[in-house]
Design an enzyme around this catalytic site. Structure first.
Site, PDB file in Angstrom:
ATOM      1  N   TYR A 106       5.244 -25.595  -8.688  1.00  0.00           N
ATOM      2  CA  TYR A 106       5.808 -24.344  -9.213  1.00  0.00           C
ATOM      3  C   TYR A 106       6.494 -23.512  -8.125  1.00  0.00           C
ATOM      4  O   TYR A 106       6.874 -22.377  -8.360  1.00  0.00           O
ATOM      5  CB  TYR A 106       4.720 -23.522  -9.909  1.00  0.00           C
ATOM      6  CG  TYR A 106       4.119 -24.221 -11.120  1.00  0.00           C
ATOM      7  CD1 TYR A 106       4.900 -24.487 -12.241  1.00  0.00           C
ATOM      8  CD2 TYR A 106       2.790 -24.642 -11.129  1.00  0.00           C
ATOM      9  CE1 TYR A 106       4.363 -25.152 -13.342  1.00  0.00           C
ATOM     10  CE2 TYR A 106       2.245 -25.298 -12.225  1.00  0.00           C
ATOM     11  CZ  TYR A 106       3.036 -25.554 -13.324  1.00  0.00           C
ATOM     12  OH  TYR A 106       2.512 -26.202 -14.412  1.00  0.00           O
ATOM     13  N   ASP A 168      -7.081 -29.131 -11.410  1.00  0.00           N
ATOM     14  CA  ASP A 168      -7.175 -30.531 -11.002  1.00  0.00           C
ATOM     15  C   ASP A 168      -7.240 -30.719  -9.501  1.00  0.00           C
ATOM     16  O   ASP A 168      -7.818 -31.695  -9.029  1.00  0.00           O
ATOM     17  CB  ASP A 168      -5.991 -31.319 -11.565  1.00  0.00           C
ATOM     18  CG  ASP A 168      -6.294 -31.818 -12.961  1.00  0.00           C
ATOM     19  OD1 ASP A 168      -7.477 -31.876 -13.325  1.00  0.00           O
ATOM     20  OD2 ASP A 168      -5.348 -32.145 -13.697  1.00  0.00           O
ATOM     21  N   HIS A 407       6.937 -33.142  -6.312  1.00  0.00           N
ATOM     22  CA  HIS A 407       6.973 -33.103  -7.776  1.00  0.00           C
ATOM     23  C   HIS A 407       7.262 -31.694  -8.257  1.00  0.00           C
ATOM     24  O   HIS A 407       7.118 -30.712  -7.521  1.00  0.00           O
ATOM     25  CB  HIS A 407       5.668 -33.615  -8.370  1.00  0.00           C
ATOM     26  CG  HIS A 407       4.506 -32.712  -8.104  1.00  0.00           C
ATOM     27  ND1 HIS A 407       4.026 -31.811  -9.029  1.00  0.00           N
ATOM     28  CD2 HIS A 407       3.745 -32.569  -7.006  1.00  0.00           C
ATOM     29  CE1 HIS A 407       3.014 -31.155  -8.495  1.00  0.00           C
ATOM     30  NE2 HIS A 407       2.821 -31.589  -7.271  1.00  0.00           N
ATOM     31  N   TYR A 488       4.874 -22.360 -20.405  1.00  0.00           N
ATOM     32  CA  TYR A 488       3.782 -21.397 -20.174  1.00  0.00           C
ATOM     33  C   TYR A 488       3.814 -20.896 -18.733  1.00  0.00           C
ATOM     34  O   TYR A 488       3.136 -19.929 -18.399  1.00  0.00           O
ATOM     35  CB  TYR A 488       2.432 -22.037 -20.519  1.00  0.00           C
ATOM     36  CG  TYR A 488       1.656 -22.641 -19.370  1.00  0.00           C
ATOM     37  CD1 TYR A 488       1.963 -23.893 -18.859  1.00  0.00           C
ATOM     38  CD2 TYR A 488       0.591 -21.945 -18.785  1.00  0.00           C
ATOM     39  CE1 TYR A 488       1.248 -24.443 -17.821  1.00  0.00           C
ATOM     40  CE2 TYR A 488      -0.129 -22.501 -17.727  1.00  0.00           C
ATOM     41  CZ  TYR A 488       0.198 -23.748 -17.244  1.00  0.00           C
ATOM     42  OH  TYR A 488      -0.516 -24.288 -16.205  1.00  0.00           O
ATOM     43  N   ARG A 489       4.642 -21.523 -17.887  1.00  0.00           N
ATOM     44  CA  ARG A 489       4.607 -21.270 -16.450  1.00  0.00           C
ATOM     45  C   ARG A 489       5.727 -22.113 -15.879  1.00  0.00           C
ATOM     46  O   ARG A 489       6.050 -23.160 -16.430  1.00  0.00           O
ATOM     47  CB  ARG A 489       3.254 -21.765 -15.942  1.00  0.00           C
ATOM     48  CG  ARG A 489       2.906 -21.563 -14.489  1.00  0.00           C
ATOM     49  CD  ARG A 489       1.494 -22.086 -14.304  1.00  0.00           C
ATOM     50  NE  ARG A 489       1.058 -22.059 -12.925  1.00  0.00           N
ATOM     51  CZ  ARG A 489      -0.026 -22.670 -12.482  1.00  0.00           C
ATOM     52  NH1 ARG A 489      -0.764 -23.372 -13.317  1.00  0.00           N
ATOM     53  NH2 ARG A 489      -0.379 -22.601 -11.218  1.00  0.00           N
TER      54      ARG A 489
HETATM   55  C1  LIG Z   1      -1.416 -32.635  -8.211  1.00  0.00           C
HETATM   56  C2  LIG Z   1      -1.453 -31.232  -8.682  1.00  0.00           C
HETATM   57  C3  LIG Z   1      -2.251 -30.891  -9.771  1.00  0.00           C
HETATM   58  C4  LIG Z   1      -2.324 -29.571 -10.223  1.00  0.00           C
HETATM   59  N1  LIG Z   1      -3.155 -29.282 -11.266  1.00  0.00           N
HETATM   60  C5  LIG Z   1      -3.238 -27.992 -11.702  1.00  0.00           C
HETATM   61  C6  LIG Z   1      -4.122 -27.641 -12.749  1.00  0.00           C
HETATM   62  O1  LIG Z   1      -4.862 -28.451 -13.267  1.00  0.00           O
HETATM   63  N2  LIG Z   1      -4.149 -26.358 -13.186  1.00  0.00           N
HETATM   64  C7  LIG Z   1      -3.376 -25.420 -12.599  1.00  0.00           C
HETATM   65  O2  LIG Z   1      -3.454 -24.263 -13.034  1.00  0.00           O
HETATM   66  N3  LIG Z   1      -2.545 -25.711 -11.602  1.00  0.00           N
HETATM   67  C8  LIG Z   1      -2.437 -26.962 -11.123  1.00  0.00           C
HETATM   68  N4  LIG Z   1      -1.586 -27.267 -10.094  1.00  0.00           N
HETATM   69  C9  LIG Z   1      -0.724 -26.203  -9.545  1.00  0.00           C
HETATM   70  C10 LIG Z   1      -1.290 -25.452  -8.318  1.00  0.00           C
HETATM   71  O3  LIG Z   1      -1.655 -26.336  -7.323  1.00  0.00           O
HETATM   72  C11 LIG Z   1      -2.473 -24.604  -8.602  1.00  0.00           C
HETATM   73  O4  LIG Z   1      -2.233 -23.750  -9.691  1.00  0.00           O
HETATM   74  C12 LIG Z   1      -2.877 -23.756  -7.413  1.00  0.00           C
HETATM   75  O5  LIG Z   1      -4.137 -23.192  -7.625  1.00  0.00           O
HETATM   76  C13 LIG Z   1      -1.924 -22.605  -7.160  1.00  0.00           C
HETATM   77  O6  LIG Z   1      -1.873 -22.326  -5.807  1.00  0.00           O
HETATM   78  P1  LIG Z   1      -2.535 -21.022  -5.140  1.00  0.00           P
HETATM   79  O7  LIG Z   1      -3.792 -20.734  -5.809  1.00  0.00           O
HETATM   80  O8  LIG Z   1      -2.536 -21.275  -3.679  1.00  0.00           O
HETATM   81  O9  LIG Z   1      -1.518 -19.911  -5.568  1.00  0.00           O
HETATM   82  P2  LIG Z   1      -0.432 -19.160  -4.719  1.00  0.00           P
HETATM   83  O10 LIG Z   1       0.611 -20.139  -4.320  1.00  0.00           O
HETATM   84  O11 LIG Z   1      -1.047 -18.344  -3.671  1.00  0.00           O
HETATM   85  O12 LIG Z   1       0.085 -18.200  -5.858  1.00  0.00           O
HETATM   86  C14 LIG Z   1       0.873 -18.595  -6.924  1.00  0.00           C
HETATM   87  C15 LIG Z   1       1.900 -17.499  -7.204  1.00  0.00           C
HETATM   88  O13 LIG Z   1       1.241 -16.354  -7.750  1.00  0.00           O
HETATM   89  C16 LIG Z   1       1.690 -15.148  -7.143  1.00  0.00           C
HETATM   90  N5  LIG Z   1       0.582 -14.552  -6.411  1.00  0.00           N
HETATM   91  C17 LIG Z   1      -0.312 -15.198  -5.649  1.00  0.00           C
HETATM   92  N6  LIG Z   1      -1.210 -14.354  -5.174  1.00  0.00           N
HETATM   93  C18 LIG Z   1      -0.895 -13.139  -5.620  1.00  0.00           C
HETATM   94  C19 LIG Z   1      -1.483 -11.863  -5.466  1.00  0.00           C
HETATM   95  N7  LIG Z   1      -2.595 -11.713  -4.760  1.00  0.00           N
HETATM   96  N8  LIG Z   1      -0.894 -10.816  -6.057  1.00  0.00           N
HETATM   97  C20 LIG Z   1       0.202 -10.981  -6.791  1.00  0.00           C
HETATM   98  N9  LIG Z   1       0.799 -12.173  -6.991  1.00  0.00           N
HETATM   99  C21 LIG Z   1       0.254 -13.252  -6.407  1.00  0.00           C
HETATM  100  C22 LIG Z   1       2.810 -15.524  -6.201  1.00  0.00           C
HETATM  101  O14 LIG Z   1       4.046 -15.338  -6.813  1.00  0.00           O
HETATM  102  C23 LIG Z   1       2.565 -16.990  -5.938  1.00  0.00           C
HETATM  103  O15 LIG Z   1       3.758 -17.679  -5.720  1.00  0.00           O
HETATM  104  C24 LIG Z   1      -1.533 -28.576  -9.605  1.00  0.00           C
HETATM  105  C25 LIG Z   1      -0.724 -28.932  -8.510  1.00  0.00           C
HETATM  106  C26 LIG Z   1      -0.704 -30.238  -8.044  1.00  0.00           C
HETATM  107  C27 LIG Z   1       0.126 -30.549  -6.846  1.00  0.00           C
END
Ligand SMILES: Cc1cc2nc3c(=O)[nH]c(=O)nc-3n(C[C@H](O)[C@H](O)[C@H](O)COP(=O)(O)OP(=O)(O)OC[C@H]3O[C@@H](n4cnc5c(N)ncnc54)[C@H](O)[C@@H]3O)c2cc1C
Ligand SMILES: Cc1cc2nc3c(=O)[nH]c(=O)nc-3n(C[C@H](O)[C@H](O)[C@H](O)COP(=O)(O)OP(=O)(O)OC[C@H]3O[C@@H](n4cnc5c(N)ncnc54)[C@H](O)[C@@H]3O)c2cc1C
Lengths: 545, 545
Positions: A106, A168, A407, A488-489
Site C-alpha cells: 500500500y 498475515d 507487490h 477498502y484500502r
Molecule cells: C505479505 C503481506 C501480507 C500482508 N497481510 C496483511 C493483512 O493480513 N492484513 C493487513 O491489514 N495488512 C496486511 N499487509 C499490509 C501491511 O503489511 C500491514 O497492514 C502493516 O501492518 C502496515 O504497516 P505498519 O503497521 O507499519 O503501518 P505504517 O506503514 O506505519 O502506516 C500505514 C499508513 O497509515 C498512516 N499512519 C501510520 N501511522 C499513523 C499515525 N500514528 N497517525 C496517523 N496516520 C498514521 C500513514 O499514512 C501510513 O502510511 C500485508 C503486507 C504484506 C507484504
C-alpha cells in the site's frame, strides 16, 4: 535489483527554497536534537521486510524517486510531535506520519507528496503503556508492532490468558495497521472495531483524547470506545486529519481451545457455490474468523520458489503447470483452499466443525485436509499461528515469485455471493491475461462482506513489468467500480483514482472530506493527498495521479 | 397533572421578529404544503408514551415552556429536508431534527433551544427501504420504530430467520435510538456498532452517503460500514452535525435456540463480588447479551403500582418496606436480580448455563429462579422477549411509581469492577438520600464496561420534587466526574454540564468539536447546544445551563 548508487541531493518540498529548507531543518534539529533529524541524501536502499527503509517505498511501482521523503524526523514525545507540526505550519512544509512504515503493498513508508518530511513515530515512541489483564485491553504507542505486543504478553506470562490479533505478517505496528483499517484472523479481526480510545495531535498542533480519554481521571478509556458527544475516532482512520500517538486496543480472552481446519475444492467453478455456503455460516459465526479462500496459484507461490522454477515462458504460468506442481505438494492438487479455525472447548468446536464439514462437503470433490499429514513448514501452520494471534512472516514468501519481487494490492469489497465472486474472478483473470500477469486471488470473508485481495507480484528492476502491473491495476479499479465494487484500502499511487470512484451525488463525500480537511488543517501540511484528500493549497494544481 | 390550558402564542426563536418568523413559516409552507408546517400555539399536552407530543418534553424537569418548539415541520422527502435546512440558513432559524421523538428520560421530542423549529422526520419518512434476508441487513428511514421493523419481518415471514435488537421499550425509532447511541439486549445490543451506512443532509444542505454508499451502483452499503477514506459516521452520532435520513442496520441470524435465566442475590454487599464474577464471563461471551443487574426497588416499581401503595411518608420508601413487598412477589425477596439469556442449540446453551450457574452460586444465597414458577405478566417475561428481539413496553410501568410520573436518567460509564460498582452505588444512595428520593439503580454490563442507569422518577406536577430531582442529578454528575465516571448519554438539561466533564487538556475535545461545528454549520442552525456543542453565533452568550 541493481543497487542505486546515485549520490543525491535531498528532494526539497515544493514552495520552499533549498536554503530555507536546510535552515528550517536546522531549526527543527535544535528542538529535537540534530541526531533526530535525518536528511535523505544517501542512495535509496530497499533492504527487506525486517530492515525496511523509511525513505521511500521499497516496493515501488513507479520510479523509486517518486514517493520519496526529503528528510525523516524522529520525535520522542507528544511535545516533540507537536513541535514538528508547529514547525511544519510555520514553514508550510508537508509532513507525513508513519508508525512502523511497513505498509507494504500500500506504499510502505513512503509519503504521497514527493519531498515531504516523514515523521517516523515508531523509532522512539514505541512503548506499551498499559496491559490490563482484567479488562483484556492495552494502550500502545506507534512503534509497538504485533510481534512486540505478543512478546510483551509472553514476558508477563499473559499469552495463555489473552490473545492479540495479527495481520498475515506481524512486523507492522498496531497503530499503523489499525488507522489504515487493516485486518487480522482471530475472531477480533476487524482492528478498527476493536480499538478503544485515541490520543491525537491535530494538524494545528492541539492535542486531543477521544472517547472516555477526554474525562480527566477516567478509568474506562480502553473499555468504552464512545465517550460522550460526537464519536470522532473514525475520521482519523484512512485520512490525513491527525497524528495518532496513543491508541487503546482490546485483546481476546483465550477461548479455551482452538483447532485449525483446511478444505480444498477441485474446480474453479466451485467458487460460486462455496461462497453461498460460506455466507450464512460466517454471518452466524459458525465460521468464527475471517475466512480465507485462496487460489492454487497462491498455494504454489507461498512455497517461496520463484516462478522461474516452474515456467520460463512469457505470460502467466499455465494452469496445467500450476496444477502439476500442486499435485506434488502435501496438500495435493486443488483450485481453492479454505483456511479456518474453530474456537472453544472440544465439544463446542465439534458442534461447529461437524456443521462446517457437512456444508463444505456438498461441493463434489471437497476434501478435508488432515493437518497431521502436513509438514511443519507447510503454509497451513502459518495460518494456524495467525488464527490464534501468533505473529508470523511466512506469508512474505510469495514475494519471491518474481525476481526482485515486489507487490501491490487490489482489494475491492464485495457481497458474499457466488455471482459476485465469479464476476470478480473473471474480471481479474481477464485483465491479468491482458497484461500477461500471474493471477493471485484470495477472498477474505469479513462478516457480511468479503474483500477480494489480488496481489500483483512484479520485478522491481523491470520498468516494463512495473508499467504492465500498474496499467492492470488501473483497469481493475475502473472496471470493478463500474460494476459497483470499491476498494477498502489502497496504495498511494491509486488513492486519487480510488477516491474518485466514491463519487455519488457529484462527489459529495469528497467535498465533505475537503471541508473537514480545510477546517482542521488550514495550511495543508499533514499528509496531503493521502486517501485522495488534498488540502486547499494543493487542489486543482495537478497533484492528483 | 393539571391540564395546562394556557392559550399561547408560539415562542419565536431569538434573533427574528415575530412577523418575519410568521412570514418565513408561510414561505416554508409553500414548499412543503401548509399542512406540513404546524405552529405550536395550542396548550401543551403531555399525552403518554404511545401518543407522545412532539412540541415539548412530556417528562420535563424544568418548566414545560422551557424546551419548547415554535413550530413543527414534516418533510416528506430528502429534497424537503434539504429545503428545510436551506430555509433555516436563509432566515437563521434553529431547527431540531427528531425521528420519533420518544427519547424519554433524555429530553423526549424537545429541542435544546427554546423556539427551535422541530423537524419531525418520522411522521412522513417512515419507510423500510430494504430488508435483505441473505445479508441480514435492512435500510430504514427515521420513522421506522423497533415495533414497525419487527412487524415487517413478521409480515414477510422472516421473524424466525432473523432478529432485530430492541431497547427496553420498542416505540422509539431505529435511527433516533442509534444516533443517540442507544443499546438493546440481544448479542447485537450496541446499536451504533451494528449500523452500516448513513445518508445525511448536512447543515448547509448538501447530501452525502457514507461508507460504500458513496460508490454509485454499489451493493455493499449495508454490509461493509467503512468504505474508503475517513470513516465519518461517528461524528453524526450524539452531535448536531447532520440530519440522518437513511441508515443501514444489521440484523441477527436466529441463533437456533434461546433460554432466559434469572438469578437473585440476597444482600446489597453481593454487588461487588457479583461484578467480579460477571466481568470475565461477559468479556468471554459466556454471558452473551448485555447483562442487567437490577436493584429490588426496581423490581417493586416495575410491577406498576404507585409508591403510595407501599408507603406514604416523606423521603425514600424504607428498605424494610421494599423487602417485605418483594417477599410477596413470585420472585421472592432479594436485593439484586440478574437477567440474561443463553443462545444457540440446547447442548451449546447448557455448556454456558452450567458455567454461569457454578460461578453465580459462589455468592452465598444466590438463587436461580425457575421461570416456570413465574406468571405470564411477570417482568421476567418482558426481559425474555427483549433479549430475543421482540419489542415491548412493560418497562414503562415503573414510571407510575410517582403520580404524574416522569423520569430522567443518570447513566455513568464504569469499569466492570466490584469496587466501582460499590462506589457508584454508595454515591447514588447518598445523594438520593440527601434529596429524599427513591433510588432505582440498574447496572447494564456492555462488554468491557458497564453503565449504571439511575432513573429518577418524579411528579411532573410538583415543582419542589422536580427541583430536588434536578439538584440530585447535578450533584451526581459532578461527584461522579470527580471520581472518573462520565455519562454515556444525557438529557437536554444536563448536556452542558456533562460535556463540561470531558475537559481533558483544557477542554481540547470540545474545542475540536466546535471547530467541526463551525466548519459544517457556519450559520449555527442545526440543533444548537445538543450534546453541549454550541455554534459560534451562540457561544459566550449565556445559552449554557
Ligand atoms: C505479505 C503481506 C501480507 C500482508 N497481510 C496483511 C493483512 O493480513 N492484513 C493487513 O491489514 N495488512 C496486511 N499487509 C499490509 C501491511 O503489511 C500491514 O497492514 C502493516 O501492518 C502496515 O504497516 P505498519 O503497521 O507499519 O503501518 P505504517 O506503514 O506505519 O502506516 C500505514 C499508513 O497509515 C498512516 N499512519 C501510520 N501511522 C499513523 C499515525 N500514528 N497517525 C496517523 N496516520 C498514521 C500513514 O499514512 C501510513 O502510511 C500485508 C503486507 C504484506 C507484504
Ligand atoms: C422506560 C424506558 C426505558 C428505556 N430503555 C432504553 C433502553 O433500554 N435503551 C436505550 O437506548 N434507550 C432507552 N430508553 C430511552 C429512549 O426511549 C429510547 O432510546 C428511544 O429509542 C429514543 O427515542 P427515539 O428513537 O424516538 O429517538 P428521537 O427522540 O427521535 O431521537 C433522539 C435524539 O437523537 C437526535 N436525532 C433523532 N433523529 C435524528 C436524525 N434523523 N438525525 C440527527 N439527529 C437525530 C435528536 O437530537 C433526538 O432528540 C428508555 C426510555 C424509557 C422511558
Amino acid at each position: 535489483k541493481p543497487q542505486n548508487e546515485r549520490q543525491r541531493l535531498p528532494v526539497v518540498p515544493q514552495g520552499i527554497e533549498r536554503d530555507d529548507f536546510v535552515k528550517a531543518l536546522g531549526e527543527l534539529g535544535e528542538q529535537l536534537g540534530a541526531e533526530h533529524v535525518e536528511v535523505n541524501d544517501k542512495p535509496l536502499r530497499d533492504g527487506w521486510y525486517m530492515e525496511h527503509p523509511n525513505t521511500h517505498d521499497m516496493m515501488t511501482i513507479l520510479d523509486e524517486e517518486e514517493f520519496v521523503a526529503s528528510a525523516i524526523v524522529y520525535p520522542g514525545s507528544t511535545e516533540e510531535v507537536q513541535q514538528v507540526v508547529n514547525w511544519a505550519n510555520k514553514h508550510r512544509i508537508p509532513v507525513f506520519p508513519i508508525s512502523m512504515g511497513r505498509n507494504l503493498g500500500y506504499g510502505g513508508a513512503a509519503p504521497r507528496v514527493r519531498g515531504s518530511v516523514t515523521v517516523d513515530l515508531g523509532r522512539r515512541m514505541n512503548k506499551i503503556l498499559d496491559i490490563n489483564a482484567e479488562d483484556y485491553t492495552c494502550l500502545v504507542e506507534p512503534g509497538v508492532t504485533f510481534y512486540a505486543l505478543y512478546e510483551a504478553l509472553k514476558e508477563r506470562g499473559l499469552d495463555e490468558h489473552m490473545w492479540i490479533d495479527t495481520p498475515d505478517i506481524g512486523g507492522g505496528s498496531v497503530i499503523g495497521n489499525t488507522v489504515d483499517r487493516g485486518v487480522g484472523y482471530t475472531p477480533y479481526g476487524d482492528h478498527w472495531a476493536c480499538h478503544s480510545g485515541l490520543e491525537v495531535v491535530l494538524p494545528t498542533g492541539e492535542l486531543i483524547r477521544t472517547g472516555m480519554g477526554a474525562l480527566p481521571g477516567n478509568n474506562t478509556w480502553q473499555t468504552f470506545p464512545y465517550g460522550f458527544g460526537p464519536y470522532s475516532d473514525g475520521i482519523f482512520s484512512q485520512s490525513n486529519f491527525g497524528i495518532v500517538i496513543k491508541m487503546g486496543m482490546t485483546l481476546m480472552p483465550n477461548p479455551g481451545g482452538h483447532e485449525s481446519f483446511m478444505y480444498t475444492f477441485p474446480n474453479e467453478e466451485d467458487l460460486a457455490p462455496l461462497m453461498e455456503i460460506i455466507r450464512p455460516l460466517r454471518i452466524s459465526n459458525i465460521l468464527e474468523n475471517a475466512a480465507q479462500v485462496r487460489h492454487v496459484t497462491q498455494h504454489i507461490a507461498v512455497r517461496g520458489l520463484p516462478r522461474s522454477t516452474f515456467y520460463s515462458g512469457p505470460g502467466p504460468v499455465p494452469a496445467s503447470t500450476i496444477h502439476a506442481a500442486a499435485a506434488q505438494t502435501p496438500v495435493g492438487d486443488h483450485t481453492w483452499a479454505y483456511y479456518g479455525m474453530a474456537y472453544g472447548p472440544p465439544h463446542i468446536r465439534s458442534h461447529k466443525l461437524t456443521l462446517i464439514d457437512s456444508e463444505f462437503k456438498r461441493i463434489p470433490g471437497a476434501k478435508r485436509i488432515d493437518p497431521s499429514t502436513l509438514p511443519a513448514d507447510e503454509y497451513f501452520w502459518s495460518r494456524d499461528r495467525i488464527a490464534r494471534g501468533v505473529p508470523d512472516i511466512h506469508e512474505l514468501r510469495w514475494v519471491n515469485w518474481a525476481s526482485n519481487g515486489a507487490h501491490i494490492a487490489f482489494s475491492p469489497v464485495s457481497p458474499i455471493r457466488g455471482r459476485d465472486a465469479s464476476k470478480l474472478f473473471a474480471l481479474g483473470r481477464r485483465l491479468h491475461d491482458r497484461y500477461g500477469l500471474d493471477f493471485f486471488p484470495a477472498f477474505i470473508v469479513g462478516l457480511r462482506e468479503m474483500h477480494l485481495i489480488v496481489e500483483i507480484v512484479f520485478d522491481r528492476a523491470d520498468p516494463e513489468r512495473k508499467a504492465a502491473a500498474l496499467s492492470c491495476l488501473r483497469d481493475l479499479v475502473e472496471e470493478a467500480a463500474r460494476e459497483g465494487y470499491g476498494e477498502y484500502r489502497t496504495h498511494l499511487v491509486l488513492m486519487d483514482q480510488v477516491a474518485g470512484t466514491y463519487a455519488w451525488n457529484d462527489g459529495a463525500l469528497m467535498k465533505f472530506n475537503q471541508r473537514l480537511k480545510d477546517a482542521l488543517d488550514p495550511n495543508g501540511i499533514l499528509a496531503p493527498g493521502r486517501c485522495g484528500i488534498w488540502p486547499k493549497r494543493y487542489r486543482g494544481r495537478g497533484w492528483e495521479m
